[in-house]
Design an enzyme around this catalytic site. Structure first.
Site, mmCIF file in Angstrom:
data_model
loop_
_atom_site.group_PDB
_atom_site.id
_atom_site.type_symbol
_atom_site.label_atom_id
_atom_site.label_comp_id
_atom_site.label_asym_id
_atom_site.label_seq_id
_atom_site.Cartn_x
_atom_site.Cartn_y
_atom_site.Cartn_z
ATOM 1 N N VAL A 25 21.890 -18.498 -11.964
ATOM 2 C CA VAL A 25 22.482 -17.312 -11.356
ATOM 3 C C VAL A 25 23.619 -17.789 -10.456
ATOM 4 O O VAL A 25 23.380 -18.564 -9.524
ATOM 5 C CB VAL A 25 21.444 -16.530 -10.530
ATOM 6 C CG1 VAL A 25 22.088 -15.317 -9.868
ATOM 7 C CG2 VAL A 25 20.266 -16.098 -11.393
ATOM 8 N N VAL A 51 16.228 -16.394 -9.719
ATOM 9 C CA VAL A 51 16.484 -17.834 -9.793
ATOM 10 C C VAL A 51 15.202 -18.605 -10.078
ATOM 11 O O VAL A 51 15.225 -19.643 -10.738
ATOM 12 C CB VAL A 51 17.160 -18.347 -8.514
ATOM 13 C CG1 VAL A 51 17.754 -19.723 -8.753
ATOM 14 C CG2 VAL A 51 18.255 -17.402 -8.079
ATOM 15 N N LEU A 421 1.733 -17.363 -11.442
ATOM 16 C CA LEU A 421 1.869 -16.080 -12.123
ATOM 17 C C LEU A 421 3.359 -15.767 -12.300
ATOM 18 O O LEU A 421 4.172 -16.050 -11.422
ATOM 19 C CB LEU A 421 1.183 -14.975 -11.326
ATOM 20 C CG LEU A 421 -0.351 -14.991 -11.358
ATOM 21 C CD1 LEU A 421 -0.921 -14.091 -10.271
ATOM 22 C CD2 LEU A 421 -0.869 -14.574 -12.726
ATOM 23 N N LEU A 476 -7.073 -8.133 -11.745
ATOM 24 C CA LEU A 476 -6.864 -9.577 -11.586
ATOM 25 C C LEU A 476 -8.139 -10.235 -12.100
ATOM 26 O O LEU A 476 -9.042 -10.586 -11.337
ATOM 27 C CB LEU A 476 -6.631 -9.948 -10.118
ATOM 28 C CG LEU A 476 -5.400 -9.363 -9.425
ATOM 29 C CD1 LEU A 476 -5.272 -9.921 -8.018
ATOM 30 C CD2 LEU A 476 -4.155 -9.664 -10.209
ATOM 31 N N ILE A 479 -9.559 -13.765 -10.832
ATOM 32 C CA ILE A 479 -9.979 -13.721 -9.421
ATOM 33 C C ILE A 479 -11.210 -12.831 -9.269
ATOM 34 O O ILE A 479 -12.127 -13.138 -8.489
ATOM 35 C CB ILE A 479 -8.830 -13.228 -8.525
ATOM 36 C CG1 ILE A 479 -7.565 -14.045 -8.794
ATOM 37 C CG2 ILE A 479 -9.218 -13.316 -7.059
ATOM 38 C CD1 ILE A 479 -7.762 -15.548 -8.703
#
Length: 594
Positions: A25, A51, A421, A476, A479
């Site tokens: 970028v 980025v 993630l 999730l 978790i």
């Protein structure tokens, strides 16, 4: 001598080091570098939306082919800090990527100037080198050293920070006579290999643990040859998956607490000798060390001398590049075989395959909502051995590693140690950029998908097609499963009723409309019988429109995936029904033996 800006010299060096693609970028502090990139030509730039996404694209690009080094570019300040996760991921998995950042002018460093952060200090713990170049004349040498370091020893990332005035300063540089520095890698001696092979020959039930270092060294064919010469079953690690085909007679399956096979753990627990090559004894692979090491002799071969003994002390260690070691292993094994000096391992190898045929997990379920196991069954049908899978973390990835099939090196591209993630979408774009003709298939749970889904627009803009299988349980999941030990189900539930999509019920985010809004194609599947046709349609749409195609499977809300809850590979809990009839696991490597 030619005169050019330091930024132009940097770009010329990139090309002479073999760089053909970059991801990034632009911004004010890195614009001189971008001007040089445009003027020089020869490097295709892919514009990311974030980025961090550019850094993961560079990772995916590197991981796809031997010799690749992905390059990510950003401006000063937050662009560099955004890429720290990518650098951490790359250093954890021994992946060479080059991060180039812009910086405020040298005169205002340490003066709290706009977006002037000491990115080299921040990046140093997660790179092989991180340097702010203060003298323009140093730029060629710093870039030359960067490629030398990335390729030498244990591969890893480098960050080079370029103040804007340094980029614009003219220097003397002759690109035509530039030469990369020689790469240094430790090499095993014949005496070391002979000793290790003697220890293997003395064992009754030996195994080879094949790690990602074998793929980094482009030595998969040598590993297979050595295993076949000695008749030794092979346990690929998650990072080494694909080093030999899943259906090879010496593939003993994966071992571990989570991404493991029932037959893999069972075979390992019967072994008496383990030769680890290019692996790091990751804790998700070993679990409790007293269980993992009990009754076994270990030899560890690794390119990094400091890795040997880091987790536990092997009985013998060899600091060597995996290719160099395996070349000698093959040579010495051939000589021994010709002399009749190799034991017959056929009964031990057959016992491992017997376990593969009897210890299986069930994948065939007709439940609605869909059980995740059925998704992998249909993926095995839809995608062949040429498929490059990309995934990072979560129950979707863990179950995928338990149930999918990988047959070639670098066809399971997985973020191992860091597991951030959001990694999957940009990494898949980097993989598809590196191998435009490949069938690239990404695998995500809904939360991984949501973290960096804006990068789908990159695929739409730059016409980078791939198929993204999205398992949506609006949780999730990993978790939530871990919270069982605390008797809670807290802050892991993603469900809500979307006022704009009441047809979703409580599944919340309308991923189909989001993907379409970003210029991609998407299909939602709510019944198991729809999965196969949807995956076939996705392949056609990707080929026709040259954009990412999302296949969203609406899953049952709660599925507990097989794993150990006691950190013990001998104690893996099978939360779901295991296979007891052949039709329970119709796409398994071996037909279930009952």
């Amino acid at each position: 001598m030619a005169r050019m800006t330091a930024a132009r010299a940097a770009v010329e060096i990139l090309k002479r080091e073999g760089v053909t693609d970059a991801f990034g970028v632009p911004g004010a502090a890195i614009n001189p570098f971008y001007a040089a990139l445009k003027a020089s030509g020869g490097i295709t730039h892919t514009l990311a939306r974030h980025v961090e996404g550019a850094s993961h694209m560079a990772e995916g690009y590197t991981r796809t082919r031997p010799g690749n080094i992905g390059v990510c570019v950003g401006t000063s300040g937050p662009a560099g800090t955004d890429m720290i996760t990518g650098l951490y991921s790359a250093t954890g998995d021994s992946v060479p990527i080059l991060c180039v950042t812009g910086q405020a002018p040298t005169a205002v460093l340490q003066k709290e100037d706009f977006q002037a952060v000491d990115i080299a200090a921040i990046a140093r713990p997660v790179t092989k080198m991180a340097m702010t170049v203060l003298e323009a004349a140093q730029v060629p040498g710093v870039f030359q050293q960067a490629f030398h370091l990335m390729r030498s020893g244990r591969p890893g990332p480098v960050l080079i920070d370029l103040p804007i005035d340094v980029q614009r300063t003219e220097i003397e540089f002759d690109p035509g006579t530039y030469e990369p520095l020689p790469v240094h890698k430790p090499v095993a001696s014949r005496a070391q290999i002979e000793k290790a092979l003697g220890m293997l020959n003395a064992a009754a039930r030996p195994l080879i643990v094949a790690g990602g270092g074998i793929l980094n060294a482009d030595a998969a064919e040598l590993l297979v040859r050595f295993a076949e010469l000695t008749g030794t079953p092979v346990v690929p690690t998650l990072m080494g998956w694909g080093v030999l085909p899943d259906d090879h007679e010496l593939n003993a399956g994966m071992v571990g607490l989570q991404t493991s096979h029932r037959h893999g753990n069972a075979t390992f627990l019967e072994s008496d000798f383990v030769l680890g090559i290019g692996n790091r004894w990751a804790n998700r692979h070993t679990g409790r060390l007293d269980v993992y090491t009990a009754g076994r002799t270990f030899v560890h071969v690794d390119i990094d001398p400091t890795q040997i003994g880091r987790i536990f002390a092997p009985d013998y260690g060899i600091a060597s590049d995996a290719r160099a070691a395996l070349e000698l292993f093959v040579e010495v094994a051939r000589e021994l075989g010709a002399e009749g000096g190799l034991p017959d391992r056929s009964a031990w190898a057959a016992a491992a395959q017997e376990k593969r045929a009897t210890l299986q997990r069930r994948t065939h379920f007709d439940d609605v909502p869909i059980k995740p196991q059925r998704v992998y069954e249909e993926m095995n049908r839809a995608f062949g051995p040429e498929t490059r899978y990309v995934s990072t973390i979560g129950l979707a990835q863990i179950a995928g590693a338990q149930m999918l099939h990988v047959h070639r090196p670098r066809h399971w591209i997985n973020c191992g140690q860091a597991g951030p993630l959001g990694w999957t979408v940009p990494a898949a774009l980097g993989v598809a950029r590196a191998d435009p003709g490949a069938q690239v298939v990404a695998l995500s749970g809904d939360y991984d998908f949501q973290f960096m889904l804006e990068e789908l627009a990159v695929g739409a803009q730059h016409r980078i097609p791939y198929v993204h299988v999205l398992l949506n349980n609006s949780y999730l999941g990993l978790i939530r499963q871990a919270q069982r030990a605390f008797d809670i189900d807290f802050q892991v539930n993603l469900e809500f009723e979307n006022v704009n999509a009441p047809e979703l019920g409580v599944y919340g985010v309308d991923h189909v409309r989001v993907a379409e809004g970003l210029g991609c194609k998407a299909i939602r599947v709510t019944a198991p019988g729809e999965l196969g046709p949807a995956l076939e349609e996705a392949k056609k749409l990707a080929a026709e429109f040259r954009v990412p195609v999302v296949v969203e499977a609406i899953l049952e809300r709660v599925t507990d995936i097989s794993m150990s809850t006691t950190n013990d590979i001998s104690d893996v809990t099978e939360f779901e029904e295991i296979a007891t009839e052949p039709w329970h696991a119709p796409t398994s490597i071996r037909t279930l033996k009952v």
